[in-house]
Scaffold this motif. Structure first.
Motif, mmCIF file in Angstrom:
data_model
loop_
_atom_site.group_PDB
_atom_site.id
_atom_site.type_symbol
_atom_site.label_atom_id
_atom_site.label_comp_id
_atom_site.label_asym_id
_atom_site.label_seq_id
_atom_site.Cartn_x
_atom_site.Cartn_y
_atom_site.Cartn_z
ATOM 1 N N PRO A 116 0.835 -1.209 0.000
ATOM 2 C CA PRO A 116 0.000 0.000 0.000
ATOM 3 C C PRO A 116 0.871 1.261 0.000
ATOM 4 C CG PRO A 116 -0.742 -1.553 1.675
ATOM 5 C CD PRO A 116 0.575 -2.053 1.161
ATOM 6 N N ASP A 117 0.328 2.332 -0.539
ATOM 7 C CA ASP A 117 1.011 3.624 -0.503
ATOM 8 C C ASP A 117 0.896 4.244 0.885
ATOM 9 O OD1 ASP A 117 1.595 4.255 -3.535
ATOM 10 O OD2 ASP A 117 -0.415 3.391 -3.432
ATOM 11 N N LYS A 135 6.832 -2.967 13.376
ATOM 12 C CA LYS A 135 5.944 -3.238 12.245
ATOM 13 C C LYS A 135 5.853 -2.012 11.331
ATOM 14 C CE LYS A 135 1.265 -5.036 11.453
ATOM 15 N NZ LYS A 135 0.013 -5.423 12.111
ATOM 16 N N MET A 136 5.781 -0.823 11.915
ATOM 17 C CA MET A 136 5.730 0.402 11.105
ATOM 18 C C MET A 136 7.015 0.563 10.294
ATOM 19 S SD MET A 136 2.748 1.751 11.506
ATOM 20 C CE MET A 136 2.998 3.328 10.728
ATOM 21 N N GLU A 137 8.143 0.265 10.906
ATOM 22 C CA GLU A 137 9.418 0.344 10.188
ATOM 23 C C GLU A 137 9.445 -0.655 9.033
ATOM 24 O OE1 GLU A 137 12.159 -0.279 13.401
ATOM 25 O OE2 GLU A 137 11.763 1.724 14.241
ATOM 26 N N GLU A 138 8.858 -1.834 9.244
ATOM 27 C CA GLU A 138 8.779 -2.840 8.178
ATOM 28 C C GLU A 138 7.869 -2.360 7.045
ATOM 29 O OE1 GLU A 138 7.546 -6.393 10.218
ATOM 30 O OE2 GLU A 138 9.520 -6.669 11.143
ATOM 31 N N TRP A 139 6.752 -1.721 7.388
ATOM 32 C CA TRP A 139 5.881 -1.171 6.339
ATOM 33 C C TRP A 139 6.675 -0.211 5.458
ATOM 34 C CZ3 TRP A 139 1.605 -3.084 4.641
ATOM 35 C CH2 TRP A 139 0.662 -3.666 5.481
ATOM 36 N N ILE A 140 7.408 0.708 6.078
ATOM 37 C CA ILE A 140 8.182 1.703 5.323
ATOM 38 C C ILE A 140 9.270 1.020 4.502
ATOM 39 C CG2 ILE A 140 9.714 3.710 5.529
ATOM 40 C CD1 ILE A 140 6.711 4.330 6.074
ATOM 41 N N ALA A 141 9.973 0.050 5.088
ATOM 42 C CA ALA A 141 11.028 -0.673 4.367
ATOM 43 C C ALA A 141 10.477 -1.422 3.156
ATOM 44 C CB ALA A 141 11.736 -1.649 5.314
ATOM 45 N N ASN A 142 9.199 -1.802 3.194
ATOM 46 C CA ASN A 142 8.566 -2.520 2.088
ATOM 47 C C ASN A 142 7.949 -1.583 1.052
ATOM 48 O OD1 ASN A 142 8.487 -5.624 2.216
ATOM 49 N ND2 ASN A 142 8.275 -5.000 4.352
ATOM 50 N N GLY A 147 2.798 6.406 6.698
ATOM 51 C CA GLY A 147 2.150 5.533 7.671
ATOM 52 C C GLY A 147 1.906 6.267 8.969
ATOM 53 N N TRP A 148 0.740 6.004 9.556
ATOM 54 C CA TRP A 148 0.382 6.607 10.837
ATOM 55 C C TRP A 148 0.157 5.510 11.866
ATOM 56 C CZ3 TRP A 148 -4.135 9.901 8.504
ATOM 57 C CH2 TRP A 148 -3.612 10.935 7.723
ATOM 58 N N LEU A 149 0.847 5.631 12.987
ATOM 59 C CA LEU A 149 0.603 4.784 14.151
ATOM 60 C C LEU A 149 -0.119 5.655 15.164
ATOM 61 C CD1 LEU A 149 0.912 2.359 16.045
ATOM 62 C CD2 LEU A 149 3.263 3.100 16.496
ATOM 63 N N ILE A 150 -1.324 5.266 15.519
ATOM 64 C CA ILE A 150 -2.169 6.077 16.406
ATOM 65 C C ILE A 150 -2.362 5.349 17.726
ATOM 66 C CG2 ILE A 150 -4.444 7.145 16.682
ATOM 67 C CD1 ILE A 150 -4.526 7.351 13.580
ATOM 68 N N TYR A 160 5.208 8.123 9.936
ATOM 69 C CA TYR A 160 6.340 7.426 9.329
ATOM 70 C C TYR A 160 6.385 7.737 7.837
ATOM 71 C CZ TYR A 160 6.888 4.569 13.545
ATOM 72 O OH TYR A 160 7.107 4.134 14.828
ATOM 73 N N LYS A 161 7.604 8.091 7.363
ATOM 74 C CA LYS A 161 7.845 8.313 5.937
ATOM 75 C C LYS A 161 9.235 7.788 5.602
ATOM 76 C CE LYS A 161 6.663 12.802 6.257
ATOM 77 N NZ LYS A 161 6.345 14.176 5.845
ATOM 78 N N PRO A 162 9.442 7.362 4.356
ATOM 79 C CA PRO A 162 10.761 6.838 3.979
ATOM 80 C C PRO A 162 11.854 7.900 4.170
ATOM 81 C CG PRO A 162 9.147 6.421 2.245
ATOM 82 C CD PRO A 162 8.491 7.314 3.249
ATOM 83 N N SER A 163 12.984 7.438 4.651
ATOM 84 C CA SER A 163 14.193 8.266 4.786
ATOM 85 C C SER A 163 13.988 9.522 5.631
ATOM 86 C CB SER A 163 14.724 8.671 3.398
ATOM 87 O OG SER A 163 14.936 7.539 2.610
ATOM 88 N N GLN A 164 13.048 9.484 6.550
ATOM 89 C CA GLN A 164 12.816 10.619 7.435
ATOM 90 C C GLN A 164 12.636 10.119 8.859
ATOM 91 O OE1 GLN A 164 9.930 13.532 6.260
ATOM 92 N NE2 GLN A 164 10.350 13.265 4.087
ATOM 93 N N PRO A 165 13.042 10.943 9.838
ATOM 94 C CA PRO A 165 12.792 10.532 11.219
ATOM 95 C C PRO A 165 11.293 10.493 11.513
ATOM 96 C CG PRO A 165 13.735 12.749 11.131
ATOM 97 C CD PRO A 165 13.708 12.222 9.731
ATOM 98 N N VAL A 166 10.912 9.657 12.442
ATOM 99 C CA VAL A 166 9.508 9.548 12.847
ATOM 100 C C VAL A 166 9.108 10.853 13.522
ATOM 101 C CG1 VAL A 166 7.860 8.291 14.287
ATOM 102 C CG2 VAL A 166 9.714 7.059 13.133
ATOM 103 N N LYS A 167 7.963 11.385 13.109
ATOM 104 C CA LYS A 167 7.442 12.612 13.719
ATOM 105 C C LYS A 167 6.368 12.213 14.731
ATOM 106 C CE LYS A 167 5.143 16.973 12.741
ATOM 107 N NZ LYS A 167 4.432 17.774 11.749
ATOM 108 N N GLU A 168 6.477 12.751 15.941
ATOM 109 C CA GLU A 168 5.524 12.444 17.006
ATOM 110 C C GLU A 168 4.567 13.612 17.199
ATOM 111 O OE1 GLU A 168 5.689 11.509 21.788
ATOM 112 O OE2 GLU A 168 7.347 10.817 20.526
#
Length: 193
Positions: A116-117, A135-142, A147-150, A160-168
């Protein structure tokens, strides 16, 4: 306990079709497969988590219907076969029309062999935060682009976005923005209480 992991030997691992048949025969279970071929059997979410997930899906599905020329939306019962060999089922997902259109009808009817995008994972009280972050890191790696973890319990969200730090996001007084992946979509976190 957030999940039961059934470790399988190489000789007993399911191929994609066997996994689909196994999941179809056990619809009452929420099953995923990790990148090592192990089955992850998760407990159903609690009622409050289901209530919050419905609120997320209502906002998300409204945007999907208003933008149906852009792609397709999916709920938590939709499994995706990922490049690392895992099969995952996020709480919500979106796939662009061009990617979805490349699949055969047979591929669409089973676990789609596509990343998924966009995905959303909703933390329930029984989930391990460490496991969900992995799991979120795996989604991005794939290949997931956004991606949003709520976490409704702590009223936090993680972007979560590729090649970027996680924003909280430390409060539910905000909107999460779909950016260029879901143009115009904003999830109103204040509605999730």
């Amino acid at each position: 306990m957030d999940a039961f992991i059934l470790k399988l030997t190489e000789n007993t691992r399911f191929n994609d079709d066997e996994l689909f048949e196994f999941c179809s025969a056990n619809k009452e279970l929420r099953i995923e497969r990790d990148d090592e071929g192990n089955l992850i059997i998760m407990s159903p979410s609690g009622s409050n988590t289901g209530r919050i997930n419905l609120k997320i899906l209502a906002q998300f599905s409204n945007w999907v219907y208003e933008n149906e020329t852009l792609g397709e939306g999916f709920d938590s019962s939709s499994g995706f076969l990922l490049p690392d060999g895992s099969m995952r089922a996020p709480d919500a997902a979106w796939v662009s029309k061009s990617k979805w259109g490349q699949l055969s009808q047979v591929e669409k009817d089973k676990f789609a062999p596509i990343t998924p995008d966009f995905i959303i994972e909703l933390k329930s009280p029984s989930d391990s935060f460490t496991t969900l972050k992995k799991k979120m890191e795996e989604w991005i790696a794939n290949g997931v682009q956004l991606g949003w973890l709520i976490d409704p319990e702590l009223k936090k969200a993680f972007i979560y976005k590729p090649s970027q730090p996680v924003k909280e996001v430390d409060s539910f007084d905000f909107f999460l923005d779909g950016e260029n992946v879901l143009p115009g979509f904003q999830l109103d976190l204040s509605k999730l209480t």
